[in-house]
Design an enzyme around this catalytic site. Structure first.
Site, PDB file in Angstrom:
ATOM      1  N   CYS A  70      -2.748 -14.360  -3.268  1.00 54.71           N
ATOM      2  CA  CYS A  70      -2.439 -14.775  -1.897  1.00 54.71           C
ATOM      3  C   CYS A  70      -2.668 -16.277  -1.723  1.00 54.71           C
ATOM      4  O   CYS A  70      -2.761 -16.771  -0.612  1.00 54.71           O
ATOM      5  CB  CYS A  70      -3.255 -13.970  -0.887  1.00 54.71           C
ATOM      6  SG  CYS A  70      -5.020 -14.140  -1.105  1.00 54.71           S
ATOM      7  N   ALA A 114     -20.655  -1.856  -4.808  1.00 57.07           N
ATOM      8  CA  ALA A 114     -20.857  -3.265  -4.459  1.00 57.07           C
ATOM      9  C   ALA A 114     -21.191  -4.006  -5.745  1.00 57.07           C
ATOM     10  O   ALA A 114     -22.339  -4.013  -6.191  1.00 57.07           O
ATOM     11  CB  ALA A 114     -21.985  -3.404  -3.444  1.00 57.07           C
ATOM     12  N   ARG A 170       0.841  -1.208   0.000  1.00 56.75           N
ATOM     13  CA  ARG A 170       0.000   0.000   0.000  1.00 56.75           C
ATOM     14  C   ARG A 170       0.870   1.250   0.000  1.00 56.75           C
ATOM     15  O   ARG A 170       0.565   2.240  -0.655  1.00 56.75           O
ATOM     16  CB  ARG A 170      -0.894   0.009   1.242  1.00 56.75           C
ATOM     17  CG  ARG A 170      -1.971  -1.045   1.223  1.00 56.75           C
ATOM     18  CD  ARG A 170      -2.765  -0.992   2.524  1.00 56.75           C
ATOM     19  NE  ARG A 170      -3.661  -2.120   2.597  1.00 56.75           N
ATOM     20  CZ  ARG A 170      -3.825  -2.892   3.651  1.00 56.75           C
ATOM     21  NH1 ARG A 170      -3.167  -2.647   4.770  1.00 56.75           N
ATOM     22  NH2 ARG A 170      -4.656  -3.902   3.622  1.00 56.75           N
ATOM     23  N   SER A 177     -17.598  -7.275  -4.042  1.00 59.82           N
ATOM     24  CA  SER A 177     -18.918  -7.882  -4.228  1.00 59.82           C
ATOM     25  C   SER A 177     -19.722  -7.866  -2.924  1.00 59.82           C
ATOM     26  O   SER A 177     -20.931  -8.026  -2.941  1.00 59.82           O
ATOM     27  CB  SER A 177     -18.775  -9.314  -4.749  1.00 59.82           C
ATOM     28  OG  SER A 177     -17.956 -10.048  -3.876  1.00 59.82           O
ATOM     29  N   ASP A 182      -6.491  -7.382  -6.169  1.00 57.64           N
ATOM     30  CA  ASP A 182      -6.072  -8.162  -4.990  1.00 57.64           C
ATOM     31  C   ASP A 182      -7.189  -9.103  -4.570  1.00 57.64           C
ATOM     32  O   ASP A 182      -7.830  -8.918  -3.537  1.00 57.64           O
ATOM     33  CB  ASP A 182      -5.705  -7.206  -3.839  1.00 57.64           C
ATOM     34  CG  ASP A 182      -5.183  -7.957  -2.617  1.00 57.64           C
ATOM     35  OD1 ASP A 182      -4.647  -9.071  -2.789  1.00 57.64           O
ATOM     36  OD2 ASP A 182      -5.327  -7.434  -1.498  1.00 57.64           O
ATOM     37  N   PHE A 224     -11.584  -5.603  -5.370  1.00 56.19           N
ATOM     38  CA  PHE A 224     -11.565  -6.483  -4.186  1.00 56.19           C
ATOM     39  C   PHE A 224     -11.077  -5.660  -2.977  1.00 56.19           C
ATOM     40  O   PHE A 224     -10.125  -6.036  -2.298  1.00 56.19           O
ATOM     41  CB  PHE A 224     -10.639  -7.700  -4.405  1.00 56.19           C
ATOM     42  CG  PHE A 224     -10.880  -8.436  -5.693  1.00 56.19           C
ATOM     43  CD1 PHE A 224     -11.839  -9.440  -5.763  1.00 56.19           C
ATOM     44  CD2 PHE A 224     -10.167  -8.114  -6.844  1.00 56.19           C
ATOM     45  CE1 PHE A 224     -12.063 -10.128  -6.956  1.00 56.19           C
ATOM     46  CE2 PHE A 224     -10.395  -8.792  -8.034  1.00 56.19           C
ATOM     47  CZ  PHE A 224     -11.338  -9.806  -8.083  1.00 56.19           C
TER      48      PHE A 224
HETATM   49  N1  SAH Z   1      -7.371  -5.861  -1.010  1.00 58.72           N
HETATM   50  C1  SAH Z   1      -7.910  -6.073   0.314  1.00 58.72           C
HETATM   51  C2  SAH Z   1      -8.111  -7.535   0.633  1.00 58.72           C
HETATM   52  C3  SAH Z   1      -8.953  -8.278  -0.357  1.00 58.72           C
HETATM   53  S1  SAH Z   1      -9.759  -9.646   0.348  1.00 58.72           S
HETATM   54  C4  SAH Z   1      -7.038  -5.392   1.349  1.00 58.72           C
HETATM   55  O1  SAH Z   1      -5.992  -4.798   1.014  1.00 58.72           O
HETATM   56  O2  SAH Z   1      -7.393  -5.441   2.517  1.00 58.72           O
HETATM   57  C5  SAH Z   1     -10.756 -10.171  -0.959  1.00 58.72           C
HETATM   58  C6  SAH Z   1     -12.061  -9.400  -1.127  1.00 58.72           C
HETATM   59  O3  SAH Z   1     -12.596  -9.782  -2.376  1.00 58.72           O
HETATM   60  C7  SAH Z   1     -13.145  -9.684  -0.098  1.00 58.72           C
HETATM   61  O4  SAH Z   1     -13.515  -8.491   0.530  1.00 58.72           O
HETATM   62  C8  SAH Z   1     -14.308 -10.259  -0.909  1.00 58.72           C
HETATM   63  O5  SAH Z   1     -15.588  -9.799  -0.477  1.00 58.72           O
HETATM   64  C9  SAH Z   1     -14.023  -9.750  -2.294  1.00 58.72           C
HETATM   65  N2  SAH Z   1     -14.539 -10.555  -3.418  1.00 58.72           N
HETATM   66  C10 SAH Z   1     -14.568 -11.901  -3.544  1.00 58.72           C
HETATM   67  N3  SAH Z   1     -15.026 -12.244  -4.776  1.00 58.72           N
HETATM   68  C11 SAH Z   1     -15.289 -11.097  -5.447  1.00 58.72           C
HETATM   69  C12 SAH Z   1     -15.760 -10.787  -6.758  1.00 58.72           C
HETATM   70  N4  SAH Z   1     -16.065 -11.749  -7.633  1.00 58.72           N
HETATM   71  N5  SAH Z   1     -15.891  -9.489  -7.109  1.00 58.72           N
HETATM   72  C13 SAH Z   1     -15.582  -8.504  -6.234  1.00 58.72           C
HETATM   73  N6  SAH Z   1     -15.126  -8.742  -4.989  1.00 58.72           N
HETATM   74  C14 SAH Z   1     -14.978 -10.013  -4.586  1.00 58.72           C
END
Ligand code: SAH
Length: 396
Positions: free
Chosen positions: A340, A279, A214, A253, A300, A230
């Site tokens: 990850c 969302a 970050r 999402s 991510d 994400f």
């Molecule tokens: N980048 C974040 C961590 C990501 S965790 C950070 O720095 O803290 C992954 C996230 O992806 C979760 O919040 C989950 O709700 C979301 N997610 C999972 N599948 C998804 C999709 N198809 N589209 C959008 N978001 C999604």
């Protein structure tokens, strides 16, 4: 005296090199019902010639023993106390505990020679997560030892293992405070404030593992239109705002994640209208994004492969996602992309991103090769502990 498990001939080699796992297939026999060994018990491990190899937590599954020590010792409260103190000395050396940085990982499982245990610190609260029955049974001792570490002022310990313990072990772990009760749930990371919801949030409430990445992103944010895919708690978005982004869009999402992101932006940048959160499904959102609409895109996603069996699909998922991101970023744009999934190697991930780039036909250079931060250390004897990998790409 602990019960003893014996290794097949030749199976002591990995323990001689301090690898902390004993697979069930390496044992002469897995303990049965008559052996009086329960999941989570501490066991001694012996080579076939009777040489003691150390002690660890027994578990039913392919990893049968997670080693706590390679010496034939008693696992006392002081054992945990000393391991925690060593973990703390290392974080102290990293300079991670400061008034402007109160969130960090204190214990990273095998990486801190405590397999099955994760501890994240948020101010004066420790969030403790057990991944093995053995650590679950040791939770009260560990919590007490945490409060006794000199220089680390822990007043509350929250236990959060409902979803991380093997569910077949029928431990019925309930989340809750083991010690104290936190007043505040705002933590600071590099001077930025975050509401941490360890009661309801994913993992321990926040992803501390992206802290360094970050920071790097912040440097590239000035004047750019940023898309944070994400976003979860909006970590990257908040840094992009401080870095002077022209506009920041966050997508997740989960509507809960979008609300968390909005709250964290408001906490740091009240009345700043550069940010908006959506969302929506990430793939759909990218489909509907015009080419060139963003100059900096963060990808991510959650682990696409939780297990080796899901690897092929996961690699296809990474390729598809990255192709969409690389195709849409503006000329001269930057893409931060991550995986990850522990089951996906650094090389495999890079190959997936390479295939994605080739698919778009654009000129792509790797600016940075990214990884997990130093408070998520990799035990040199346990390379499996390296899980976070990423690339920062420059796209012409
Ligand atoms: N980048 C974040 C961590 C990501 S965790 C950070 O720095 O803290 C992954 C996230 O992806 C979760 O919040 C989950 O709700 C979301 N997610 C999972 N599948 C998804 C999709 N198809 N589209 C959008 N978001 C999604």
């Amino acid at each position: 005296m602990y019960k003893t498990l014996t290794l097949k001939r030749g199976k002591e080699e990995s323990l001689r090199r301090f690898h902390p796992w004993v697979f069930s297939g390496a044992l002469v026999s897995m303990p049965g019902q008559n052996d009086d060994i329960e999941e989570g018990d501490i066991v001694r491990v012996e080579a076939s010639d009777g040489t003691p190899m150390g002690v660890g937590h027994f578990q039913i599954g392919s990893i049968a023993v997670r080693m706590l020590s390679f010496d034939d010792i008693d696992i006392t409260p002081e054992f945990y106390g000393e391991a925690l103190r060593q973990a703390w000395l290392m974080r102290k050396a990293l300079g991670l505990c400061r008034p402007d940085n109160t969130a960090f990982r204190l214990v990273h499982g095998e990486g801190d020679f405590l397999p099955g245990l994760v501890v994240d610190i948020y101010g004066d609260t420790a969030v403790l997560q057990a991944h093995s029955p053995g650590m679950h049974f040791a939770r009260e001792i560990i919590a007490m030892q945490l409060t006794q570490i000199e220089g680390l002022d822990i007043r509350s310990v929250y236990y959060k293992s409902e979803t991380t313990l093997p569910y077949k072990a029928h431990l019925d772990a309930t989340n809750g405070y083991l010690i104290g009760h936190s007043e505040s749930s705002v933590a600071v990371e590099n001077g930025l404030k975050f509401n941490i919801d360890w009661l309801r949030g994913q993992k321990t409430g926040f992803f501390v593992d992206q802290r360094d990445n970050r920071m790097l992103l912040e440097h590239y944010s000035a004047g750019r239109r940023v898309l944070n895919m994400f976003c979860y708690t909006g970590g990257f978005s908040v840094y992009a705002m401080r870095g002077g982004a022209a506009q920041v869009h966050s997508v997740d999402s989960s509507s809960k994640a979008v609300a968390l992101t909005d709250a964290n932006i408001a906490l740091n940048f009240p009345d700043d209208n550069r940010h908006e959160a959506f969302a929506e499904d990430a793939f759909k959102f990218l489909d509907n994004t015009a080419k060139g609409a963003y100059d900096l895109i963060i990808l991510d996603p959650p682990a696409f492969a939780k297990h080796r069996s899901a690897l092929r699909n996961a690699l296809r998922g990474y390729q598809k996602l990255n192709a969409a991101g690389i195709a849409k970023v503006a000329p001269g744009g930057i893409v931060f992309t991550f995986s990850c999934s522990q089951a996906v190697s650094r090389e495999q991930f890079r190959l997936a991103v390479f295939s994605a780039a080739a698919q778009t036909g654009r000129k792509v250079r790797i600016l940075h090769q990214l990884t997990q931060p130093a408070d998520h250390p990799v035990n040199i004897y346990h390379p499996e502990g390296e899980y976070l990998k990423g690339l920062a790409l420059y796209v012409e």
